[in-house]
Scaffold this motif. Structure first.
Motif, PDB file in Angstrom:
ATOM      1  N   ASP A 151      59.284  41.426  41.673  1.00 21.75           N
ATOM      2  CA  ASP A 151      59.418  40.430  42.748  1.00 21.75           C
ATOM      3  C   ASP A 151      58.358  39.346  42.623  1.00 21.75           C
ATOM      4  N   ILE A 152      57.102  39.784  42.433  1.00 24.65           N
ATOM      5  CA  ILE A 152      56.005  38.831  42.313  1.00 24.65           C
ATOM      6  C   ILE A 152      56.198  37.971  41.066  1.00 24.65           C
ATOM      7  N   ALA A 153      56.558  38.622  39.960  1.00 22.98           N
ATOM      8  CA  ALA A 153      56.696  37.897  38.686  1.00 22.98           C
ATOM      9  C   ALA A 153      57.812  36.856  38.774  1.00 22.98           C
ATOM     10  N   VAL A 154      58.955  37.271  39.300  1.00 18.05           N
ATOM     11  CA  VAL A 154      60.106  36.360  39.349  1.00 18.05           C
ATOM     12  C   VAL A 154      59.809  35.178  40.278  1.00 18.05           C
ATOM     13  N   SER A 155      59.190  35.471  41.431  1.00 13.04           N
ATOM     14  CA  SER A 155      58.946  34.373  42.374  1.00 13.04           C
ATOM     15  C   SER A 155      57.916  33.380  41.837  1.00 13.04           C
ATOM     16  N   ASN A 156      57.076  33.830  40.895  1.00 14.78           N
ATOM     17  CA  ASN A 156      56.079  32.923  40.320  1.00 14.78           C
ATOM     18  C   ASN A 156      56.463  32.401  38.931  1.00 14.78           C
ATOM     19  N   GLU A 214      46.666  35.106  45.597  1.00 13.22           N
ATOM     20  CA  GLU A 214      46.497  34.244  46.774  1.00 13.22           C
ATOM     21  C   GLU A 214      45.098  33.638  46.833  1.00 13.22           C
ATOM     22  N   GLY A 215      44.119  34.353  46.311  1.00 16.99           N
ATOM     23  CA  GLY A 215      42.742  33.879  46.340  1.00 16.99           C
ATOM     24  C   GLY A 215      42.420  32.826  45.286  1.00 16.99           C
ATOM     25  N   LEU A 216      43.375  32.572  44.378  1.00 19.09           N
ATOM     26  CA  LEU A 216      43.090  31.608  43.300  1.00 19.09           C
ATOM     27  C   LEU A 216      43.424  30.176  43.721  1.00 19.09           C
ATOM     28  N   PRO A 217      42.643  29.189  43.223  1.00 19.66           N
ATOM     29  CA  PRO A 217      43.017  27.789  43.452  1.00 19.66           C
ATOM     30  C   PRO A 217      44.358  27.491  42.760  1.00 19.66           C
ATOM     31  N   THR A 218      45.108  26.541  43.290  1.00 21.00           N
ATOM     32  CA  THR A 218      46.457  26.257  42.778  1.00 21.00           C
ATOM     33  C   THR A 218      46.471  26.009  41.267  1.00 21.00           C
ATOM     34  N   ALA A 219      45.522  25.232  40.789  1.00 24.08           N
ATOM     35  CA  ALA A 219      45.492  24.902  39.355  1.00 24.08           C
ATOM     36  C   ALA A 219      45.369  26.171  38.511  1.00 24.08           C
ATOM     37  N   GLU A 220      44.543  27.084  39.012  1.00 24.65           N
ATOM     38  CA  GLU A 220      44.312  28.349  38.308  1.00 24.65           C
ATOM     39  C   GLU A 220      45.580  29.207  38.349  1.00 24.65           C
ATOM     40  N   ASP A 225      46.491  51.318  42.214  1.00 29.64           N
ATOM     41  CA  ASP A 225      46.876  52.216  43.292  1.00 29.64           C
ATOM     42  C   ASP A 225      46.067  53.511  43.094  1.00 29.64           C
ATOM     43  N   PRO A 226      45.306  53.953  44.088  1.00 34.63           N
ATOM     44  CA  PRO A 226      44.453  55.133  43.887  1.00 34.63           C
ATOM     45  C   PRO A 226      45.245  56.423  43.682  1.00 34.63           C
ATOM     46  N   ASP A 227      46.516  56.442  44.047  1.00 28.78           N
ATOM     47  CA  ASP A 227      47.317  57.657  43.876  1.00 28.78           C
ATOM     48  C   ASP A 227      47.896  57.793  42.475  1.00 28.78           C
ATOM     49  N   THR A 228      48.327  56.673  41.887  1.00 24.65           N
ATOM     50  CA  THR A 228      48.988  56.734  40.578  1.00 24.65           C
ATOM     51  C   THR A 228      48.149  56.136  39.460  1.00 24.65           C
ATOM     52  N   TYR A 229      47.107  55.403  39.808  1.00 24.80           N
ATOM     53  CA  TYR A 229      46.251  54.705  38.840  1.00 24.80           C
ATOM     54  C   TYR A 229      46.966  53.533  38.165  1.00 24.80           C
ATOM     55  N   ASN A 230      48.144  53.201  38.642  1.00 29.12           N
ATOM     56  CA  ASN A 230      48.864  52.042  38.099  1.00 29.12           C
ATOM     57  C   ASN A 230      48.549  50.790  38.918  1.00 29.12           C
ATOM     58  N   LEU A 231      48.796  49.634  38.292  1.00 35.02           N
ATOM     59  CA  LEU A 231      48.542  48.342  38.924  1.00 35.02           C
ATOM     60  C   LEU A 231      49.120  48.298  40.340  1.00 35.02           C
ATOM     61  N   SER A 232      48.299  47.852  41.300  1.00 35.45           N
ATOM     62  CA  SER A 232      48.738  47.785  42.681  1.00 35.45           C
ATOM     63  C   SER A 232      49.333  46.408  42.987  1.00 35.45           C
ATOM     64  N   PRO A 233      50.623  46.365  43.362  1.00 40.22           N
ATOM     65  CA  PRO A 233      51.250  45.072  43.676  1.00 40.22           C
ATOM     66  C   PRO A 233      50.516  44.345  44.811  1.00 40.22           C
ATOM     67  N   GLU A 234      50.009  45.104  45.798  1.00 41.05           N
ATOM     68  CA  GLU A 234      49.274  44.471  46.911  1.00 41.05           C
ATOM     69  C   GLU A 234      48.023  43.779  46.376  1.00 41.05           C
ATOM     70  N   SER A 235      47.325  44.451  45.478  1.00 42.01           N
ATOM     71  CA  SER A 235      46.113  43.848  44.924  1.00 42.01           C
ATOM     72  C   SER A 235      46.459  42.604  44.100  1.00 42.01           C
ATOM     73  N   VAL A 236      47.559  42.676  43.362  1.00 41.72           N
ATOM     74  CA  VAL A 236      47.981  41.494  42.580  1.00 41.72           C
ATOM     75  C   VAL A 236      48.207  40.327  43.527  1.00 41.72           C
ATOM     76  N   ASN A 237      48.927  40.572  44.608  1.00 45.22           N
ATOM     77  CA  ASN A 237      49.182  39.502  45.593  1.00 45.22           C
ATOM     78  C   ASN A 237      47.887  38.924  46.143  1.00 45.22           C
ATOM     79  N   ARG A 238      46.957  39.814  46.497  1.00 44.47           N
ATOM     80  CA  ARG A 238      45.674  39.366  47.056  1.00 44.47           C
ATOM     81  C   ARG A 238      44.894  38.506  46.071  1.00 44.47           C
ATOM     82  N   ILE A 239      44.842  38.965  44.819  1.00 42.86           N
ATOM     83  CA  ILE A 239      44.091  38.238  43.781  1.00 42.86           C
ATOM     84  C   ILE A 239      44.706  36.847  43.579  1.00 42.86           C
TER      85      ILE A 239
END
Ligand SMILES: *Cc1c(COP(=O)(O)O)cnc(C)c1O
Length: 381
Positions: free
Chosen positions: A153-158, A123-129, A107-121
């Protein structure tokens, strides 16, 4: 010229010297140097302070991360998501257990991991990966918690574990909960320059799980359980009694020191505004209470490196945390990272600068820091 170091631990030591010398003498007399009652006492205190059920004293913050990954059973071929904009140990620990760090942007405001970016990354991976991802390791950078609801949320759902790199964030809070109680493991460092530092290396892992606690304790002493009978391969991750005793003494002062850091941060914010510097530098954004200001990091719109040299030349300690994002480190070239992959992390690496914020810093020292930044800005425009 005024001298304003980035951190001055001698001032802090003067206030606790007698207690430290007394406990040091006790430990020398007892000749009980590793683990034992001082470590057990600190473990209870830290668990209480962080609002977790358990804590396990370890040899460093780096080892806290390494031991947590081992206790989670993460190893060869597994993937762990983390930030590319952090101290090296975060991703280093992932690679050292044989797993692969998978970076997402910040996140450019806090410099902490961006949940949106995590989701995007992801989603872009093949299922096996995607199925090889076992955990996410958010970093509470500079003393402010990452966006933990979204990350959870992301961690628990995955079905991923959450390993908090809370090395810079002891006492930081997210929606009323303390860093270290927001995931499966909380990893802390007692490196002397952290807000709660020892007289050498040390660290601690917090957890709310009895099962993970038991694994941490076994793996801390080579994995023998009972001693000399090995179902697991652990390591030597033990904490010294001396470090535990010193950290216990300092813990009693931590909230007062944190309040002083916060007051200094608020004062900087006002001074930056009053000096008309808001267009040139940006003060850190407080997104989540409670920010504990392990660092006060400004974002400099231009000529950051020249400003840094100017401040150093004028007696002001300052540092870049961190100049090279991890996806661009030579040792991680095998991951195939390239410039442009994580624009926010790369921008931060090129524009941030930490200035002094330690508790004993005075208002006149802060005024001098802001004056010097203003003098530089005025000369360079
Ligand atoms: C300091 C730090 C570590 C490592 O802690 P050590 O005690 O120095 O091993 C890990 N992660 C982050 C974010 C840190 O700031």
């Amino acid at each position: 010229m005024m001298n304003v170091p980035l951190l001055d631990l001698k001032l802090q030591y003067a206030t606790i010297k007698d207690e430290c010398l007394k406990v040091t003498e006790e430990i020398y007399s007892s000749q009980y140097f590793i683990l034992g009652p001082h470590v057990e006492a600190l473990e209870l205190e830290i668990a209480g302070y962080c609002g977790t059920d358990y804590a396990v004293g370890v040899s460093s913050g780096t080892d806290a991360l390494l031991l947590s990954l081992m206790a989670a059973g993460i190893g060869a071929g597994d993937r762990v998501i983390t930030s590319p904009y952090t101290f090296f140990a975060t991703a280093g620990a992932i690679a050292r257990v044989g797993a692969v760090p998978v970076f997402a942007d910040i996140d450019p405001d806090t410099y902490n991991l961006s949940p949106e970016s995590v989701n995007r990354i992801v989603e872009g991976l093949p299922t096996a990966e995607k199925q090889r991802i076992k955990a996410i390791m958010p970093v509470h950078l500079y003393g402010q918690c990452a966006d933990m609801d979204e990350i959870a949320d992301i961690a628990v759902s995955n079905g991923w574990l959450i390993i908090e790199d809370a090395a810079q964030a002891i006492g930081a809070e997210y929606k009323g909960k303390r860093a270290g109680s927001l995931g499966d493991f909380g990893c802390f460092s007692f490196f002397p320059s952290k807000n709660l530092g020892g007289f050498g290396d040390g660290g601690i892992v917090t957890t709310g799980s009895k099962r993970l606690f038991d694994m941490l304790v076994i793996l801390r002493v080579h994995g023998g359980h009972p001693k000399y009978y090995h179902q697991y391969i652990g390591g030597n991750f033990r904490l010294d009694a001396l470090q535990a005793a010193i950290v216990s003494i300092k813990l009693k002062h931590l909230d007062a020191w944190t309040a002083a850091r916060q007051a200094n941060a608020a004062r900087y914010r006002q001074m930056i505004k009053d000096a008309g510097l808001s267009g040139y530098i940006r003060a850190p954004l407080e997104k989540h209470d409670r920010h504990i200001y392990n660092q006060f990091v400004i974002e400099v719109s231009e000529k950051r490196d020249v400003l840094k040299d100017y401040l150093l030349k004028n007696g002001i300690g300052c540092e870049i945390y961190y100049p090279v994002p991890l996806h661009l480190q030579a040792c991680f070239s095998y991951l195939g990272g390239k410039a442009g992959d994580f624009p926010n992390a790369e921008h931060a690496a090129g524009h941030t600068l930490a200035i002094p914020v330690y508790p004993e810093l005075t208002a006149s020292q802060q005024a001098y820091v802001v004056e010097q930044i203003k003098a530089f800005r005025d000369d360079n425009h």
